[in-house]
Motif scaffolding. Structure first.
Motif, mmCIF file in Angstrom:
data_model
loop_
_atom_site.group_PDB
_atom_site.id
_atom_site.type_symbol
_atom_site.label_atom_id
_atom_site.label_comp_id
_atom_site.label_asym_id
_atom_site.label_seq_id
_atom_site.Cartn_x
_atom_site.Cartn_y
_atom_site.Cartn_z
ATOM 1 N N ILE A 49 -0.162 -3.305 -3.273
ATOM 2 C CA ILE A 49 1.257 -3.395 -3.616
ATOM 3 C C ILE A 49 2.011 -2.180 -3.103
ATOM 4 O O ILE A 49 3.048 -2.307 -2.437
ATOM 5 C CB ILE A 49 1.454 -3.547 -5.138
ATOM 6 N N MET A 50 1.512 -0.971 -3.368
ATOM 7 C CA MET A 50 2.262 0.213 -2.952
ATOM 8 C C MET A 50 2.203 0.399 -1.440
ATOM 9 O O MET A 50 3.213 0.758 -0.801
ATOM 10 C CB MET A 50 1.767 1.461 -3.681
ATOM 11 N N MET A 51 1.060 0.123 -0.828
ATOM 12 C CA MET A 51 0.967 0.269 0.624
ATOM 13 C C MET A 51 1.705 -0.851 1.341
ATOM 14 O O MET A 51 2.363 -0.633 2.357
ATOM 15 C CB MET A 51 -0.497 0.324 1.053
ATOM 16 N N GLY A 52 1.626 -2.070 0.771
ATOM 17 C CA GLY A 52 2.371 -3.183 1.348
ATOM 18 C C GLY A 52 3.872 -2.991 1.211
ATOM 19 O O GLY A 52 4.641 -3.280 2.133
ATOM 20 N N SER A 53 4.314 -2.476 0.054
ATOM 21 C CA SER A 53 5.745 -2.205 -0.154
ATOM 22 C C SER A 53 6.253 -1.214 0.883
ATOM 23 O O SER A 53 7.295 -1.426 1.515
ATOM 24 C CB SER A 53 5.986 -1.646 -1.557
ATOM 25 N N CYS A 54 5.504 -0.125 1.058
ATOM 26 C CA CYS A 54 5.901 0.884 2.045
ATOM 27 C C CYS A 54 5.886 0.305 3.460
ATOM 28 O O CYS A 54 6.781 0.581 4.263
ATOM 29 C CB CYS A 54 4.966 2.084 1.969
ATOM 30 N N ALA A 55 4.862 -0.491 3.744
ATOM 31 C CA ALA A 55 4.735 -1.054 5.086
ATOM 32 C C ALA A 55 5.892 -1.981 5.426
ATOM 33 O O ALA A 55 6.340 -2.030 6.571
ATOM 34 C CB ALA A 55 3.405 -1.801 5.203
ATOM 35 N N PHE A 56 6.394 -2.724 4.432
ATOM 36 C CA PHE A 56 7.507 -3.625 4.697
ATOM 37 C C PHE A 56 8.847 -2.901 4.735
ATOM 38 O O PHE A 56 9.717 -3.222 5.536
ATOM 39 C CB PHE A 56 7.556 -4.746 3.651
ATOM 40 N N LEU A 57 9.010 -1.916 3.865
ATOM 41 C CA LEU A 57 10.317 -1.247 3.820
ATOM 42 C C LEU A 57 10.489 -0.232 4.945
ATOM 43 O O LEU A 57 11.608 -0.001 5.419
ATOM 44 C CB LEU A 57 10.538 -0.578 2.463
ATOM 45 N N MET A 58 9.393 0.381 5.393
ATOM 46 C CA MET A 58 9.530 1.466 6.351
ATOM 47 C C MET A 58 10.012 1.029 7.732
ATOM 48 O O MET A 58 10.869 1.704 8.319
ATOM 49 C CB MET A 58 8.227 2.260 6.434
ATOM 50 N N PRO A 59 9.528 -0.070 8.315
ATOM 51 C CA PRO A 59 10.112 -0.492 9.595
ATOM 52 C C PRO A 59 11.602 -0.800 9.462
ATOM 53 O O PRO A 59 12.401 -0.483 10.361
ATOM 54 C CB PRO A 59 9.317 -1.768 9.942
ATOM 55 N N VAL A 60 11.984 -1.396 8.334
ATOM 56 C CA VAL A 60 13.391 -1.752 8.099
ATOM 57 C C VAL A 60 14.251 -0.498 8.013
ATOM 58 O O VAL A 60 15.277 -0.366 8.684
ATOM 59 C CB VAL A 60 13.521 -2.579 6.793
ATOM 60 N N PRO A 65 -0.042 -14.083 -4.935
ATOM 61 C CA PRO A 65 0.929 -14.055 -3.838
ATOM 62 C C PRO A 65 2.390 -13.888 -4.250
ATOM 63 O O PRO A 65 3.137 -13.141 -3.599
ATOM 64 C CB PRO A 65 0.702 -15.411 -3.141
ATOM 65 N N ILE A 66 2.833 -14.586 -5.312
ATOM 66 C CA ILE A 66 4.246 -14.497 -5.710
ATOM 67 C C ILE A 66 4.602 -13.076 -6.130
ATOM 68 O O ILE A 66 5.658 -12.539 -5.760
ATOM 69 C CB ILE A 66 4.558 -15.484 -6.854
ATOM 70 N N THR A 67 3.708 -12.450 -6.883
ATOM 71 C CA THR A 67 3.930 -11.057 -7.301
ATOM 72 C C THR A 67 4.001 -10.140 -6.087
ATOM 73 O O THR A 67 4.914 -9.315 -5.960
ATOM 74 C CB THR A 67 2.797 -10.586 -8.231
ATOM 75 N N LEU A 68 3.039 -10.285 -5.196
ATOM 76 C CA LEU A 68 2.984 -9.427 -4.017
ATOM 77 C C LEU A 68 4.214 -9.607 -3.129
ATOM 78 O O LEU A 68 4.898 -8.637 -2.783
ATOM 79 C CB LEU A 68 1.714 -9.732 -3.213
#
Length: 293
Positions: free
Chosen positions: A209-220, A102-105
């Motif tokens: 990680i890559m899909m979660g990163s995109c998912a969090f940054l893209m709405p922002v 979790p901490i890494t993610l």
């Protein structure tokens, strides 16, 4: 903890969707003249293969350019806005089936979102020639990373599901930069996958990680692009609809395909689009009397 992360992601996505839909409704009488069918099919194809790990930004750019569906100036914003909901769907799928420490993610996801917030405010105001040149270089780098993966030049990864100490700090800092670059239309998948492999994590970990990163940054990032009007509304809506359908078919029906030949084809298309972008940027510079160093 993952449930809480997904709850935050859902909230961010709802906020984005409200802003996006309100903007579409506000401008419903003066949408762009591109084709609903073409942009929807583009969205379906690129997000279908995005779910299988190929990445959607470079292929979407190539197809939008090939079928003349939007202006170069608004491609970065269009990519981010159009692919937000399909990528969020991917993130929900992969973050619930592949275990990551979790901490890494959370650290890497938060860094990508913060980087996107910083980057979107800058990219949305850039002139077209700068965007063309940046995307031309970015597409070339993406093609090289994909080629390197194909021929075995990239490290093969390890079996870790998380990081600590200096490696964790490096991963968070690197994902901040990748989040910022993604707002310029530079896809995060290939460099993030390379980062995960380089740090010795399991190749499977790259997906959440890559899909979660995109998912969090893209709405922002996408909220900024929408508010600046720096995106193609009609293309974004069509790609969103087609893309969401593509994601669910790829994830729950197809699941896997023999992608080796397709991967080489994608590399060729990306290189062609990179050259096209750089030529366009060079022409723009020539017209303005400025040479590219």
């Amino acid at each position: 903890m993952i449930t809480a992360v997904l709850g935050v992601l859902a909230a961010l996505t709802i906020c984005f969707a409200i802003v996006f839909i309100n903007d579409i409704v506000k401008h419903k009488n003066n949408l762009e003249s591109n084709s609903w069918l073409k942009v929807s099919v583009i969205g379906f194809i690129t997000n279908f293969f995005d779910t299988l790990g190929i990445g959607s930004f470079a292929p979407t750019t190539a197809l939008l350019k090939a079928f003349k569906q939007t202006k170069d100036r608004v491609i970065p914003g269009t990519l981010n806005v159009a692919c937000t909901i399909p990528v969020v769907a991917e993130a929900f799928i992969f973050m619930t089936v592949i275990k990551v420490e979790p901490i890494t993610l959370i650290g890497m996801l938060a860094a990508a979102a913060l980087g996107a917030w910083v980057g979107a405010g800058i990219v949305s105001k850039l002139p077209e020639k700068i965007i063309q040149f940046t995307m031309g270089v970015a597409l070339f780098i993406t093609a090289f990373l994909m080629f390197a993966s194909k021929v075995g030049w990239m490290p093969g990864g390890g079996d870790a599901i998380g990081l600590e100490g200096g490696k964790l700090i490096f991963a968070i800092a690197a994902n901040f930069v990748l989040g910022a670059l993604m707002t310029a239309g530079i896809g995060l998948y290939a460099p993030c996958m390379a980062l995960v492999y380089f740090l010795g994590m399991s190749p499977n970990i790259a997906f959440p990680i890559m899909m979660g990163s995109c998912a969090f940054l893209m709405p922002v990032a996408s909220v900024k692009f929408v508010k600046e009007g720096a995106y193609d509304r009609k293309a974004s809506l069509g790609i969103t609809i087609g893309g969401a359908i593509g994601v669910f078919i790829a994830a729950y029906i197809v699941k896997s395909l023999p992608l080796n030949i397709l991967g080489w084809l994608v590399i060729g298309v990306i290189l062609y689009t990179s050259i096209t972008m750089l030529k366009s940027a060079s022409k723009e510079h020539s017209k303005s009397g400025v040479a590219i160093e």
